[in-house]
Design a protein around this motif. Sequence first.
Motif, PDB file in Angstrom:
ATOM      1  N   LEU A 187       0.832  -1.202   0.000  1.00 39.45           N
ATOM      2  CA  LEU A 187       0.000   0.000   0.000  1.00 39.45           C
ATOM      3  C   LEU A 187       0.868   1.254   0.000  1.00 39.45           C
ATOM      4  CD1 LEU A 187      -2.769  -1.038   2.565  1.00 39.45           C
ATOM      5  CD2 LEU A 187      -2.989  -0.918   0.064  1.00 39.45           C
ATOM      6  N   VAL A 188       1.930   1.232   0.807  1.00 39.38           N
ATOM      7  CA  VAL A 188       2.862   2.358   0.893  1.00 39.38           C
ATOM      8  C   VAL A 188       3.551   2.573  -0.457  1.00 39.38           C
ATOM      9  CG1 VAL A 188       5.127   2.935   1.882  1.00 39.38           C
ATOM     10  CG2 VAL A 188       3.230   2.264   3.381  1.00 39.38           C
ATOM     11  N   LYS A 189       4.035   1.502  -1.053  1.00 41.45           N
ATOM     12  CA  LYS A 189       4.727   1.614  -2.342  1.00 41.45           C
ATOM     13  C   LYS A 189       3.788   2.115  -3.432  1.00 41.45           C
ATOM     14  CE  LYS A 189       7.836  -2.188  -1.184  1.00 41.45           C
ATOM     15  NZ  LYS A 189       8.139  -3.605  -1.482  1.00 41.45           N
ATOM     16  N   LEU A 190       2.570   1.630  -3.419  1.00 43.41           N
ATOM     17  CA  LEU A 190       1.596   2.063  -4.420  1.00 43.41           C
ATOM     18  C   LEU A 190       1.262   3.536  -4.252  1.00 43.41           C
ATOM     19  CD1 LEU A 190      -0.285   1.431  -6.774  1.00 43.41           C
ATOM     20  CD2 LEU A 190      -1.972   0.621  -5.094  1.00 43.41           C
ATOM     21  N   ARG A 191       1.008   3.969  -3.013  1.00 43.34           N
ATOM     22  CA  ARG A 191       0.615   5.372  -2.800  1.00 43.34           C
ATOM     23  C   ARG A 191       1.743   6.329  -3.160  1.00 43.34           C
ATOM     24  NH1 ARG A 191      -2.138   8.865  -4.240  1.00 43.34           N
ATOM     25  NH2 ARG A 191      -2.626  10.625  -2.893  1.00 43.34           N
TER      26      ARG A 191
ATOM     27  N   ASP B 266       2.350   0.266 -11.607  1.00 43.65           N
ATOM     28  CA  ASP B 266       2.000  -1.010 -12.238  1.00 43.65           C
ATOM     29  C   ASP B 266       2.569  -2.180 -11.434  1.00 43.65           C
ATOM     30  OD1 ASP B 266       1.114  -2.779 -14.412  1.00 43.65           O
ATOM     31  OD2 ASP B 266       3.218  -2.849 -15.032  1.00 43.65           O
ATOM     32  N   MET B 267       3.843  -2.084 -11.094  1.00 42.24           N
ATOM     33  CA  MET B 267       4.524  -3.160 -10.378  1.00 42.24           C
ATOM     34  C   MET B 267       3.866  -3.456  -9.029  1.00 42.24           C
ATOM     35  SD  MET B 267       8.401  -3.097  -8.905  1.00 42.24           S
ATOM     36  CE  MET B 267       9.391  -4.505  -9.255  1.00 42.24           C
ATOM     37  N   HIS B 268       3.621  -2.424  -8.244  1.00 39.28           N
ATOM     38  CA  HIS B 268       3.133  -2.670  -6.886  1.00 39.28           C
ATOM     39  C   HIS B 268       1.654  -2.999  -6.840  1.00 39.28           C
ATOM     40  CE1 HIS B 268       7.038  -2.279  -5.372  1.00 39.28           C
ATOM     41  NE2 HIS B 268       7.195  -1.133  -6.015  1.00 39.28           N
ATOM     42  N   PHE B 269       0.900  -2.560  -7.816  1.00 40.39           N
ATOM     43  CA  PHE B 269      -0.486  -3.037  -7.941  1.00 40.39           C
ATOM     44  C   PHE B 269      -0.458  -4.544  -8.212  1.00 40.39           C
ATOM     45  CE2 PHE B 269      -4.158  -4.329 -10.346  1.00 40.39           C
ATOM     46  CZ  PHE B 269      -5.214  -3.782  -9.639  1.00 40.39           C
ATOM     47  N   LYS B 270       0.330  -4.951  -9.191  1.00 35.42           N
ATOM     48  CA  LYS B 270       0.385  -6.369  -9.572  1.00 35.42           C
ATOM     49  C   LYS B 270       0.992  -7.235  -8.473  1.00 35.42           C
ATOM     50  CE  LYS B 270       0.395  -5.511 -14.535  1.00 35.42           C
ATOM     51  NZ  LYS B 270       1.228  -5.427 -15.762  1.00 35.42           N
ATOM     52  N   ASP B 271       2.042  -6.742  -7.812  1.00 38.86           N
ATOM     53  CA  ASP B 271       2.630  -7.507  -6.706  1.00 38.86           C
ATOM     54  C   ASP B 271       1.640  -7.670  -5.564  1.00 38.86           C
ATOM     55  OD1 ASP B 271       5.052  -7.998  -7.961  1.00 38.86           O
ATOM     56  OD2 ASP B 271       6.152  -6.443  -6.866  1.00 38.86           O
TER      57      ASP B 271
ATOM     58  N   SER C 224      -6.889  -7.323  -2.645  1.00 39.11           N
ATOM     59  CA  SER C 224      -8.018  -7.173  -3.571  1.00 39.11           C
ATOM     60  C   SER C 224      -7.824  -5.951  -4.466  1.00 39.11           C
ATOM     61  CB  SER C 224      -9.335  -7.049  -2.799  1.00 39.11           C
ATOM     62  OG  SER C 224      -9.467  -5.749  -2.262  1.00 39.11           O
ATOM     63  N   PRO C 225      -8.147  -6.087  -5.748  1.00 41.72           N
ATOM     64  CA  PRO C 225      -8.065  -4.935  -6.651  1.00 41.72           C
ATOM     65  C   PRO C 225      -8.951  -3.774  -6.195  1.00 41.72           C
ATOM     66  CG  PRO C 225      -8.274  -6.967  -7.914  1.00 41.72           C
ATOM     67  CD  PRO C 225      -8.482  -7.316  -6.459  1.00 41.72           C
ATOM     68  N   GLU C 226     -10.059  -4.079  -5.530  1.00 39.30           N
ATOM     69  CA  GLU C 226     -10.948  -3.017  -5.044  1.00 39.30           C
ATOM     70  C   GLU C 226     -10.247  -2.130  -4.023  1.00 39.30           C
ATOM     71  OE1 GLU C 226     -13.182  -6.200  -6.867  1.00 39.30           O
ATOM     72  OE2 GLU C 226     -11.824  -6.308  -5.160  1.00 39.30           O
ATOM     73  N   ARG C 227      -9.553  -2.741  -3.074  1.00 40.35           N
ATOM     74  CA  ARG C 227      -8.821  -1.936  -2.077  1.00 40.35           C
ATOM     75  C   ARG C 227      -7.716  -1.134  -2.742  1.00 40.35           C
ATOM     76  NH1 ARG C 227      -7.461  -2.933   3.494  1.00 40.35           N
ATOM     77  NH2 ARG C 227      -5.406  -3.621   2.798  1.00 40.35           N
ATOM     78  N   LEU C 228      -7.001  -1.757  -3.651  1.00 42.81           N
ATOM     79  CA  LEU C 228      -5.908  -1.070  -4.334  1.00 42.81           C
ATOM     80  C   LEU C 228      -6.419   0.101  -5.159  1.00 42.81           C
ATOM     81  CD1 LEU C 228      -3.852  -4.198  -5.395  1.00 42.81           C
ATOM     82  CD2 LEU C 228      -3.373  -2.622  -3.493  1.00 42.81           C
ATOM     83  N   ASN C 229      -7.579  -0.061  -5.741  1.00 42.49           N
ATOM     84  CA  ASN C 229      -8.184   1.011  -6.522  1.00 42.49           C
ATOM     85  C   ASN C 229      -8.513   2.217  -5.655  1.00 42.49           C
ATOM     86  OD1 ASN C 229      -9.325   2.019  -9.034  1.00 42.49           O
ATOM     87  ND2 ASN C 229     -11.304   1.770  -8.037  1.00 42.49           N
TER      88      ASN C 229
ATOM     89  N   GLY D 273       3.446  -1.090 -17.649  1.00 43.01           N
ATOM     90  CA  GLY D 273       2.399  -1.951 -18.169  1.00 43.01           C
ATOM     91  C   GLY D 273       2.811  -3.385 -18.419  1.00 43.01           C
ATOM     92  N   ASP D 274       4.098  -3.634 -18.555  1.00 47.40           N
ATOM     93  CA  ASP D 274       4.553  -4.983 -18.901  1.00 47.40           C
ATOM     94  C   ASP D 274       5.103  -5.779 -17.721  1.00 47.40           C
ATOM     95  OD1 ASP D 274       3.932  -4.576 -21.592  1.00 47.40           O
ATOM     96  OD2 ASP D 274       5.907  -3.732 -22.027  1.00 47.40           O
TER      97      ASP D 274
END
Length: 157
Positions: free
Chosen positions: A39-43, A55-60, A67-72, A149-150
Amino acid sequence: MEIRLNPYTNPVLGKVFKHIIAAGKVLEESGLPTATQELVKLRASQINGCGFCTDMHFKDAVHHGESPERLNLVAAWREATVFTEAERAAIELTEEATRIADAAGGVSDEVWARATQHYDEDQLGALVGAIALINAFNRANVILQTPAGDYRPGQFA
């Protein structure tokens, strides 16, 4: 878009990334929950406009069961009801630390105090380390215009 300079083929930048990655391995073994770390890395990556790291931290995170919902909802965490108080404190600390130039005093005592309510000293150390490292990665990737994206989970393991 092509990367300006490949950190994995450039000998100098490759050595720098190697050390940052090694520091990240220390954090993976800390007592800070993996979900909180992601969550920290994504934010921070969202704030810094780092597409590669977002992209990386969402996928990791999804790979580790998030859950994708929380990440969103990470970008709108203040209004979201899906985060624990501990996660909210970590995200808030991440925001202030990432936007350090926006506040004359850096991270406020109030934000730090909220984090100390949920994390012990070792976890706080890991949290500070995670925030510092992701900001370093974000800045390097933004400078290099690393395409997003990749990414595939585990590709750098």
